[in-house]
Design an enzyme around this catalytic site. Structure first.
Site, PDB file in Angstrom:
ATOM      1  N   GLU A 176       0.821  -1.217   0.000  1.00  0.00           N
ATOM      2  CA  GLU A 176       0.000   0.000   0.000  1.00  0.00           C
ATOM      3  C   GLU A 176       0.856   1.267   0.000  1.00  0.00           C
ATOM      4  O   GLU A 176       0.337   2.374  -0.135  1.00  0.00           O
ATOM      5  CB  GLU A 176      -0.990  -0.011   1.172  1.00  0.00           C
ATOM      6  CG  GLU A 176      -0.381  -0.051   2.571  1.00  0.00           C
ATOM      7  CD  GLU A 176      -0.024  -1.457   3.068  1.00  0.00           C
ATOM      8  OE1 GLU A 176       0.512  -2.258   2.290  1.00  0.00           O
ATOM      9  OE2 GLU A 176      -0.267  -1.727   4.263  1.00  0.00           O
ATOM     10  N   ARG A 177       2.193   1.099   0.153  1.00  0.00           N
ATOM     11  CA  ARG A 177       3.077   2.284   0.156  1.00  0.00           C
ATOM     12  C   ARG A 177       3.310   2.821  -1.255  1.00  0.00           C
ATOM     13  O   ARG A 177       3.479   4.012  -1.444  1.00  0.00           O
ATOM     14  CB  ARG A 177       4.436   1.918   0.742  1.00  0.00           C
ATOM     15  CG  ARG A 177       4.378   1.194   2.033  1.00  0.00           C
ATOM     16  CD  ARG A 177       4.613   2.114   3.204  1.00  0.00           C
ATOM     17  NE  ARG A 177       4.410   1.389   4.437  1.00  0.00           N
ATOM     18  CZ  ARG A 177       3.286   1.404   5.152  1.00  0.00           C
ATOM     19  NH1 ARG A 177       2.267   2.147   4.780  1.00  0.00           N
ATOM     20  NH2 ARG A 177       3.174   0.701   6.263  1.00  0.00           N
ATOM     21  N   SER A 226       8.482  -8.769   5.382  1.00  0.00           N
ATOM     22  CA  SER A 226       9.259  -8.953   6.608  1.00  0.00           C
ATOM     23  C   SER A 226       8.986 -10.339   7.214  1.00  0.00           C
ATOM     24  O   SER A 226       7.922 -10.938   6.976  1.00  0.00           O
ATOM     25  CB  SER A 226       8.895  -7.847   7.601  1.00  0.00           C
ATOM     26  OG  SER A 226       7.510  -7.886   7.843  1.00  0.00           O
ATOM     27  N   CYS A 281      16.485  -6.325   0.400  1.00  0.00           N
ATOM     28  CA  CYS A 281      16.638  -7.557   1.187  1.00  0.00           C
ATOM     29  C   CYS A 281      17.998  -8.186   0.929  1.00  0.00           C
ATOM     30  O   CYS A 281      18.411  -9.069   1.661  1.00  0.00           O
ATOM     31  CB  CYS A 281      15.539  -8.538   0.867  1.00  0.00           C
ATOM     32  SG  CYS A 281      15.701  -9.211  -0.776  1.00  0.00           S
ATOM     33  N   GLU A 384      16.925  -6.513  11.613  1.00  0.00           N
ATOM     34  CA  GLU A 384      17.064  -5.875  10.299  1.00  0.00           C
ATOM     35  C   GLU A 384      16.747  -4.389  10.460  1.00  0.00           C
ATOM     36  O   GLU A 384      15.693  -4.038  10.997  1.00  0.00           O
ATOM     37  CB  GLU A 384      16.065  -6.531   9.339  1.00  0.00           C
ATOM     38  CG  GLU A 384      16.164  -6.028   7.916  1.00  0.00           C
ATOM     39  CD  GLU A 384      15.170  -6.721   6.984  1.00  0.00           C
ATOM     40  OE1 GLU A 384      14.016  -6.983   7.397  1.00  0.00           O
ATOM     41  OE2 GLU A 384      15.555  -6.981   5.837  1.00  0.00           O
TER      42      GLU A 384
HETATM   43  P1  NAD Z   1       5.927  -5.885   5.223  1.00  0.00           P
HETATM   44  O1  NAD Z   1       6.059  -7.263   5.767  1.00  0.00           O
HETATM   45  O2  NAD Z   1       5.594  -4.779   6.123  1.00  0.00           O
HETATM   46  O3  NAD Z   1       4.786  -5.877   4.071  1.00  0.00           O
HETATM   47  C1  NAD Z   1       4.783  -6.800   3.025  1.00  0.00           C
HETATM   48  C2  NAD Z   1       3.349  -7.033   2.578  1.00  0.00           C
HETATM   49  O4  NAD Z   1       2.608  -7.587   3.662  1.00  0.00           O
HETATM   50  C3  NAD Z   1       2.625  -5.770   2.142  1.00  0.00           C
HETATM   51  O5  NAD Z   1       1.859  -6.049   0.994  1.00  0.00           O
HETATM   52  C4  NAD Z   1       1.747  -5.441   3.334  1.00  0.00           C
HETATM   53  O6  NAD Z   1       0.549  -4.804   2.964  1.00  0.00           O
HETATM   54  C5  NAD Z   1       1.458  -6.802   3.930  1.00  0.00           C
HETATM   55  N1  NAD Z   1       1.277  -6.737   5.384  1.00  0.00           N
HETATM   56  C6  NAD Z   1       1.857  -5.869   6.256  1.00  0.00           C
HETATM   57  N2  NAD Z   1       1.456  -6.113   7.510  1.00  0.00           N
HETATM   58  C7  NAD Z   1       0.620  -7.173   7.448  1.00  0.00           C
HETATM   59  C8  NAD Z   1      -0.116  -7.902   8.435  1.00  0.00           C
HETATM   60  N3  NAD Z   1      -0.058  -7.602   9.729  1.00  0.00           N
HETATM   61  N4  NAD Z   1      -0.871  -8.929   8.012  1.00  0.00           N
HETATM   62  C9  NAD Z   1      -0.930  -9.255   6.718  1.00  0.00           C
HETATM   63  N5  NAD Z   1      -0.271  -8.601   5.747  1.00  0.00           N
HETATM   64  C10 NAD Z   1       0.500  -7.570   6.098  1.00  0.00           C
HETATM   65  O7  NAD Z   1       7.293  -5.604   4.406  1.00  0.00           O
HETATM   66  P2  NAD Z   1       7.749  -4.255   3.690  1.00  0.00           P
HETATM   67  O8  NAD Z   1       8.102  -3.243   4.735  1.00  0.00           O
HETATM   68  O9  NAD Z   1       6.786  -3.870   2.630  1.00  0.00           O
HETATM   69  O10 NAD Z   1       9.076  -4.759   2.963  1.00  0.00           O
HETATM   70  C11 NAD Z   1      10.334  -4.822   3.571  1.00  0.00           C
HETATM   71  C12 NAD Z   1      10.645  -6.218   4.066  1.00  0.00           C
HETATM   72  O11 NAD Z   1      10.592  -7.146   2.994  1.00  0.00           O
HETATM   73  C13 NAD Z   1      12.044  -6.340   4.629  1.00  0.00           C
HETATM   74  O12 NAD Z   1      12.001  -7.148   5.777  1.00  0.00           O
HETATM   75  C14 NAD Z   1      12.814  -7.036   3.509  1.00  0.00           C
HETATM   76  O13 NAD Z   1      13.961  -7.754   3.919  1.00  0.00           O
HETATM   77  C15 NAD Z   1      11.775  -7.945   2.974  1.00  0.00           C
HETATM   78  N6  NAD Z   1      12.067  -8.365   1.618  1.00  0.00           N
HETATM   79  C16 NAD Z   1      12.441  -9.669   1.431  1.00  0.00           C
HETATM   80  C17 NAD Z   1      12.755 -10.119   0.173  1.00  0.00           C
HETATM   81  C18 NAD Z   1      13.159 -11.549  -0.058  1.00  0.00           C
HETATM   82  O14 NAD Z   1      13.119 -11.990  -1.204  1.00  0.00           O
HETATM   83  N7  NAD Z   1      13.508 -12.292   0.963  1.00  0.00           N
HETATM   84  C19 NAD Z   1      12.692  -9.239  -0.912  1.00  0.00           C
HETATM   85  C20 NAD Z   1      12.289  -7.916  -0.683  1.00  0.00           C
HETATM   86  C21 NAD Z   1      11.974  -7.497   0.593  1.00  0.00           C
END
Ligand code: NAD
Length: 499
Positions: A176-177, A226, A281, A384
């Site tokens: 949503e960001r 995350s 990541c 992280e």
């Molecule tokens: P986030 O976990 O906050 O959000 C990811 C997705 O989950 C979004 O679409 C969000 O709307 C949804 N979400 C958030 N809170 C939720 C909840 N309580 N219940 C259900 N869904 C929810 O992550 P972010 O801040 O958007 O991205 C950064 C993170 O992603 C970092 O930890 C990074 O390391 C990780 N990442 C990992 C990879 C990989 O391939 N391992 C790649 C890119 C990013």
């Protein structure tokens, strides 16, 4: 104020839940749009459309499905600048970095053009007398993907391109960001010839995610984000009987051996630690020099390079190295962790806490930070940070350095810088991390290999893109066929080998 939409059945559709989230321009701190947050009814509406559209798409031969991908690649090239600009405006990363985000997704779309070959299946002629056996890879039906803010073009494409070319319909729930680029991608792939209803974008937060996880029709869920959310989604999705793969957070170590080219290692750390403001990541967040002399030499090389970093908005021209972080909350979290580092005794060698950019005082900019003498028990090591903060953990020898990478709960990526082939080989063989760089700081595998970490960086069995994606988005059906001449002798009652 611009009101963003969902993309359902080939059209932009306004949200009806009455709930919205702010979409910021991270460089200025201004709210530039609001994005609707879907409820379960809106999700169900899209799923029913996907369910109706999918059988005809699955029956379209793989070559034709692949041609949609071919055309999509052309259109991505055509619109590259437009996509990169929209991406930078909502994410904050520089324009070349945003184009790289699109490019790394596009490369997976290119790989998907090979679908006719990749979906061919297996055939055994004469598995027994008059018996043939063949295995087919069939689509799952309706799949869904939930993606993070930090790669709003690449990661959606890593999911939806293989899912769709395998014959599935796909529901994308982007971050949503920065939801604008995913909406643009949905329009673009339809321009490339994808039928309506095969790729739909439903914006939202936890409510929309839970609606995906609990929906009977949805067969598989891909998640990147995350670790705590990855774990949650994996658990709830699996217990609802879905095929689920979740990719989580990271804490990537780079080992610098005493024989490494120190300029090369320092340059690599600058790009991998501070590029994209550390919001990758695969960013390197921990440098592990081996031996005190290596550590001192490294710090000496890093400081002037960090001082020379240019932090600015994406509109600031070619010299900008990295932009703002995504939200004020992300900035506050980074600065909070930096404070814990100071309190817990790490040496803050480069202090970016007072950083402010003239004319952009309300933007979410974070100055670069460098910590030395970080230890395993500190919060800045355990968690992280996802910001422009590099921690140096000094190791006495190679085994201690290897042990640090091994013992950390995250296992996404890691790297070793050395001129010693034996050390590099040993490291690559022994370390319990999914993606390894040898004198390469950000070892993101190309589209035809697969991407995935180990340990708490992943939940599930198969990696993203490459051959694994074709396994994840299909299921195997195996047919054993005997034609009537084989049953002339009457029925067979015993279970026996096909001799
Ligand atoms: P986030 O976990 O906050 O959000 C990811 C997705 O989950 C979004 O679409 C969000 O709307 C949804 N979400 C958030 N809170 C939720 C909840 N309580 N219940 C259900 N869904 C929810 O992550 P972010 O801040 O958007 O991205 C950064 C993170 O992603 C970092 O930890 C990074 O390391 C990780 N990442 C990992 C990879 C990989 O391939 N391992 C790649 C890119 C990013």
């Amino acid at each position: 104020m611009q009101e963003l939409t969902h993309y359902i059945d080939g059209a932009h559709v306004k949200g009806t839940s009455g709930r919205f989230a702010d979409v910021f321009n991270p460089a200025t701190g201004e709210v530039q749009a609001k994005v609707p947050l879907a409820n379960a009814q809106e999700m169900d509406h899209a799923v029913q459309i996907a369910l109706k559209a999918q059988p005809a798409w699955a029956a379209t031969n793989p070559q034709r499905r692949a041609r949609v991908m071919m055309k999509f690649v052309d259109l991505l090239h055509r619109d590259m600048d437009k996509l990169a600009e929209a991406l930078s405006r909502e994410h904050g990363k520089t324009l070349p970095d945003a184009a790289g985000d699109v490019q790394r997704g596009l490369e997976v779309v290119e790989y998907c053009i090979g679908a006719p070959q990749l979906l061919k299946g297996e055939f055994t002629d004469g598995a027994g007398p008059g018996i043939d056996m063949y295995s087919m890879r069939q689509p799952l039906g309706v799949s869904a993907g939930i993606t993070p803010f930090n790669f709003p073009a690449m990661i959606p494409m890593w999911m939806f391109a293989p899912a769709i070319v395998c014959g599935n319909a796909f529901i994308l729930k982007p971050s949503e960001r920065d939801p604008s680029v995913p909406l643009m991608l949905a329009e673009l792939i339809e321009e490339a010839g994808l039928p309506k209803g095969i790729l739909q974008v439903i914006n939202g937060d936890k409510e929309a995610v839970d609606a995906i996880l609990d929906h009977d029709v949805i067969q598989s869920v891909g998640f990147v984000g995350s670790t705590p959310i990855a774990e949650y989604i994996y658990g709830r999705g699996c217990s609802n009987g879905k095929r689920v793969q979740c990719f989580g957070g990271a804490k990537n170590h780079m080992i610098i051996m005493p024989d490494a080219d120190m300029d090369q290692a320092a340059d690599a750390l600058i790009g991998a630690g501070y590029g994209a403001a550390g919001e990758r990541c695969m960013a390197i967040s921990v440098a592990v020099p081996v031996g005190e002399k290596t550590a001192d030499a490294l710090i000496e090389k890093l400081i002037p390079r960090i001082d020379a970093l240019k932090v600015g908005p994406y509109t600031g021209g070619k010299d900008v190295d990295y932009g703002p972080v995504v939200t004020a909350a992300a900035k506050a979290n980074i600065l909070r962790l930096v404070e814990t580092g100071v309190e817990q005794g790490a040496e803050l060698v480069v202090d970016g806490r007072d950083f402010s950019l003239q004319g952009y005082e309300d933007g979410f900019f974070v100055g670069p930070h460098l910590f030395d003498r970080v230890t395993k028990d500190m919060d800045i090591y355990k968690h992280e940070i996802f910001g422009p903060v590099l921690s140096v953990v000094r190791a006495n020898d190679y085994e201690e350095a290897l042990g640090l990478a091994m013992d950390h709960e995250m296992g996404n990526g890691t790297a070793i810088f050395t001129r010693d082939g034996d050390a590099a080989r040993d490291f690559a063989n022994r370390v319990n991390v999914g993606m390894i760089g040898v004198n390469v700081p950000i070892p993101v595998p190309l589209a035809y290999h697969t991407f995935g970490g180990w340990k708490k960086s992943v939940f599930g069995d198969l990696n993203q893109h490459g051959p694994d994606a074709f396994k994840f988005y299909t299921r195997t059906k195996t047919v054993t066929a005997r034609w009537p001449s084989g049953i002339k002798q009457g029925g067979e009652f015993n279970f026996k080998p096909m001799d």
